[in-house]
Design a protein around this motif. Structure first.
Motif, PDB file in Angstrom:
ATOM      1  N   ASN A 118       0.800  -1.226   0.000  1.00 39.18           N
ATOM      2  CA  ASN A 118       0.000   0.000   0.000  1.00 39.18           C
ATOM      3  C   ASN A 118       0.833   1.276   0.000  1.00 39.18           C
ATOM      4  OD1 ASN A 118      -2.527  -1.384   0.157  1.00 39.18           O
ATOM      5  ND2 ASN A 118      -2.194  -1.713   2.348  1.00 39.18           N
ATOM      6  N   LEU A 119       2.161   1.144   0.041  1.00 38.38           N
ATOM      7  CA  LEU A 119       3.023   2.316   0.140  1.00 38.38           C
ATOM      8  C   LEU A 119       3.110   3.077  -1.179  1.00 38.38           C
ATOM      9  CD1 LEU A 119       6.280   1.546   2.146  1.00 38.38           C
ATOM     10  CD2 LEU A 119       4.554   3.250   2.646  1.00 38.38           C
ATOM     11  N   ASP A 332      -8.398  -0.345  10.908  1.00 37.13           N
ATOM     12  CA  ASP A 332      -9.188   0.886  10.938  1.00 37.13           C
ATOM     13  C   ASP A 332      -8.750   1.773  12.093  1.00 37.13           C
ATOM     14  OD1 ASP A 332     -10.616   0.110   8.717  1.00 37.13           O
ATOM     15  OD2 ASP A 332     -12.311  -0.692   9.858  1.00 37.13           O
ATOM     16  N   ALA A 333      -8.493   1.149  13.246  1.00 34.41           N
ATOM     17  CA  ALA A 333      -8.072   1.925  14.417  1.00 34.41           C
ATOM     18  C   ALA A 333      -6.712   2.561  14.187  1.00 34.41           C
ATOM     19  CB  ALA A 333      -8.033   1.025  15.650  1.00 34.41           C
ATOM     20  N   GLY A 334      -5.769   1.793  13.632  1.00 34.24           N
ATOM     21  CA  GLY A 334      -4.434   2.326  13.377  1.00 34.24           C
ATOM     22  C   GLY A 334      -4.458   3.466  12.384  1.00 34.24           C
ATOM     23  N   LYS A 335      -5.197   3.281  11.299  1.00 34.79           N
ATOM     24  CA  LYS A 335      -5.283   4.327  10.268  1.00 34.79           C
ATOM     25  C   LYS A 335      -5.923   5.594  10.826  1.00 34.79           C
ATOM     26  CE  LYS A 335      -7.248   1.522   7.251  1.00 34.79           C
ATOM     27  NZ  LYS A 335      -7.873   1.032   6.004  1.00 34.79           N
ATOM     28  N   THR A 339      -4.130   9.357  10.598  1.00 35.47           N
ATOM     29  CA  THR A 339      -4.722  10.473   9.851  1.00 35.47           C
ATOM     30  C   THR A 339      -5.442  11.487  10.725  1.00 35.47           C
ATOM     31  OG1 THR A 339      -6.721   9.158   9.444  1.00 35.47           O
ATOM     32  CG2 THR A 339      -4.977   9.077   7.780  1.00 35.47           C
ATOM     33  N   GLU A 340      -6.115  11.026  11.782  1.00 40.64           N
ATOM     34  CA  GLU A 340      -6.931  11.937  12.588  1.00 40.64           C
ATOM     35  C   GLU A 340      -6.260  12.382  13.875  1.00 40.64           C
ATOM     36  OE1 GLU A 340     -10.955  10.620  13.227  1.00 40.64           O
ATOM     37  OE2 GLU A 340     -11.066   9.647  11.259  1.00 40.64           O
ATOM     38  N   LYS A 349      -1.406   4.354   0.167  1.00 39.43           N
ATOM     39  CA  LYS A 349      -2.510   4.497  -0.785  1.00 39.43           C
ATOM     40  C   LYS A 349      -3.850   4.131  -0.157  1.00 39.43           C
ATOM     41  CE  LYS A 349       0.719   3.196  -4.433  1.00 39.43           C
ATOM     42  NZ  LYS A 349       1.163   2.100  -5.332  1.00 39.43           N
ATOM     43  N   ASN A 350      -3.835   3.337   0.915  1.00 40.79           N
ATOM     44  CA  ASN A 350      -5.076   2.920   1.558  1.00 40.79           C
ATOM     45  C   ASN A 350      -5.503   3.855   2.685  1.00 40.79           C
ATOM     46  OD1 ASN A 350      -2.865   2.068   3.164  1.00 40.79           O
ATOM     47  ND2 ASN A 350      -4.123   0.524   4.167  1.00 40.79           N
ATOM     48  N   MET A 351      -4.865   5.018   2.769  1.00 39.46           N
ATOM     49  CA  MET A 351      -5.250   6.025   3.762  1.00 39.46           C
ATOM     50  C   MET A 351      -5.517   7.349   3.062  1.00 39.46           C
ATOM     51  SD  MET A 351      -2.685   5.554   6.996  1.00 39.46           S
ATOM     52  CE  MET A 351      -2.028   3.949   7.486  1.00 39.46           C
ATOM     53  N   GLN A 352      -6.417   8.114   3.615  1.00 42.61           N
ATOM     54  CA  GLN A 352      -6.749   9.421   3.060  1.00 42.61           C
ATOM     55  C   GLN A 352      -6.468  10.489   4.105  1.00 42.61           C
ATOM     56  OE1 GLN A 352      -7.923  10.174  -0.111  1.00 42.61           O
ATOM     57  NE2 GLN A 352      -7.713  12.312   0.475  1.00 42.61           N
ATOM     58  N   ALA A 353      -5.716  11.509   3.731  1.00 43.88           N
ATOM     59  CA  ALA A 353      -5.477  12.618   4.656  1.00 43.88           C
ATOM     60  C   ALA A 353      -6.805  13.247   5.045  1.00 43.88           C
ATOM     61  CB  ALA A 353      -4.574  13.665   4.010  1.00 43.88           C
ATOM     62  N   ASP A 354      -6.940  13.593   6.305  1.00 40.86           N
ATOM     63  CA  ASP A 354      -8.171  14.185   6.824  1.00 40.86           C
ATOM     64  C   ASP A 354      -8.059  15.704   6.750  1.00 40.86           C
ATOM     65  OD1 ASP A 354     -10.244  15.224   8.458  1.00 40.86           O
ATOM     66  OD2 ASP A 354     -10.353  13.341   9.559  1.00 40.86           O
TER      67      ASP A 354
END
Length: 421
Positions: A118-119, A332-335, A339-340, A349-354
């Motif tokens: 995912n990097l 989900d908890a780690g991501k 981000t938050e 790639k599997n994370m979205q900046a908040d």
């Protein structure tokens, strides 16, 4: 008591201690395994402690011992002291490139970990050796010329500058409107020796090859056309900047900008929290830093990995350490923490900046990373201490003590004196 009884008593005592030790972990808590984490991002200390509590709750039998050393402290020296004393952490942070090479003998190969797929590809480079990956990127940071959109509008600037001449025209309009164009914090070595100095290295045809050439004496800084043009940008920032830049530190610089006393500053998304603390309503953007009048590179900003998590290959709990990093990057908890809570721009790639927490600047960095419109970070490749040395040369140039040719000659000499080839 007879000698025989003394021997029996001693044997029983020793056996009792041995049996007491069996079934206990190194922290003496009955089978609980502790992952010792050592890191330098002190700004995330509070959410790290929140994460620790959640991870321990959902992973019975695991404890996280998190120590943070940074800010005004020298993390590198503190880490070396820990290893020298035998108190080796299981996970620690590393900046990559030269820092990676320094600690390479202790690093676990993480190439087979689930999160690697995912990097973002460019985020792998600082921790890759012979095709193998030795670190998990903590986050992405990016820098260029941060600008205040409202002050640009006030000065009647409707078109963003793409070239050096256009940047000067922008500065003239701001000055005519009674607005200081640039806030310059040149009392800080890293503002000069890391981020400003990154520009001419990043804009070489092949930055890695150029740096390799400095090490084997096939590249030269004096006479290099990119370095020559880069000084023109520095001159422009000085001409249209605040008074006394050499006594203006980071905090004063960002405060000046956040209060609307200047319209631009060369910095990155790490300034967003301080800006928000002073003036959360600012509308911000990031411009590329042009060194000439070629607009072809006017859509790039410098984006790189600020730090990496690495696993100590000698750790007795390295499998548990790898599982923790996998949780951080895939659950989900780690991501959510990345981000938050940490307010990071992720390298995955599997994370979205908040947007709510990273602000305008973080979203600009995230967008550039996704589109691949980036200059590389090259200061982590510098010989240790080089950023300090060239910042002193830059300060001498800013003070008028040396000229451009002398400054660039010092850049070359300082590399040769410190090169780790």
């Amino acid at each position: 008591m007879t000698n025989k009884l003394l021997r029996v008593f001693a044997f029983v005592t020793v056996m009792a201690l041995v049996l007491a030790g069996c079934g206990s972990s190194s922290d003496g808590s009955g089978g609980v395994k502790t992952i010792h984490i050592y890191q330098f991002k002190v700004e995330i200390l509070q959410p790290l402690n929140e994460m620790k509590a959640e991870y321990e709750k959902t992973h019975p039998g695991i404890k996280l011992d998190i120590q943070s050393v940074g800010g005004g402290s020298d993390y590198g020296s503190a880490l070396k002291a820990k290893f020298a004393s035998g108190d080796q952490p299981d996970i620690f942070t590393n900046e990559g490139y030269a820092d990676r090479d320094t600690w390479f003998e202790y690093m676990e190969d993480l190439s087979d970990q689930p999160w690697v797929k995912n990097l973002d590809e460019f985020a792998k480079e600082p921790m890759t050796v012979n095709g193998k990956l030795y670190g998990q990127p903590m986050n992405l940071e990016g820098f260029g010329i941060i600008y205040n959109k409202d002050l640009f509008q006030k000065a009647g600037i409707t078109q963003l500058p793409r070239t050096l001449n256009e940047l000067e025209e922008t500065a003239k309009k701001l000055k005519a409107a009674g607005i200081t164009p640039f806030a310059n914090g040149f009392a800080e070595y890293w503002i000069l020796g890391n981020h400003l100095a990154n520009i001419p290295f990043a804009q070489q045809k092949d930055p890695a090859q150029f740096i390799a050439g400095l090490n084997d004496e096939t590249s030269k800084i004096p006479g290099n056309p990119v370095f020559e043009k880069w000084v023109d940008l520095l001159d422009l920032m000085l001409k249209y900047g605040n008074a006394n830049p050499l006594t203006t530190d980071y905090n004063s610089q960002v405060t000046m900008f956040a209060n609307g006393q200047a319209a631009m500053m060369h910095h990155g998304n790490w300034t967003q929290p301080q800006i928000d603390g002073i003036n959360p309503d600012l509308n911000l953007g990031i411009l590329p830093a042009p060194i000439d009048n070629d607009p072809s590179s006017a859509d790039k900003i410098a984006v790189g990995v600020a730090a990496n998590w690495v696993v100590n290959k000698n750790s007795p709990v390295k499998e548990e350490a790898k599982e923790f990093l996998n949780w951080l990057a895939t659950s989900d908890a780690g991501k959510k923490y990345v981000t938050e809570k940490f307010k990071f721009v992720p390298a995955f790639k599997n994370m979205q900046a908040d947007e709510k927490v990273t602000g305008d600047l973080g979203m600009v960095v995230s967008q550039h990373a996704k589109e691949g419109k980036i200059w590389t970070w090259n200061f982590p490749r510098f010989p240790k201490g080089y950023n300090h040395d060239i910042s002193s040369s830059m300060q001498a140039y800013i003070a008028g003590e040396i000229n451009k040719e002398e400054m660039l000659t010092e850049f070359q000499e300082e590399w040769e004196n410190l090169s780790y080839r």
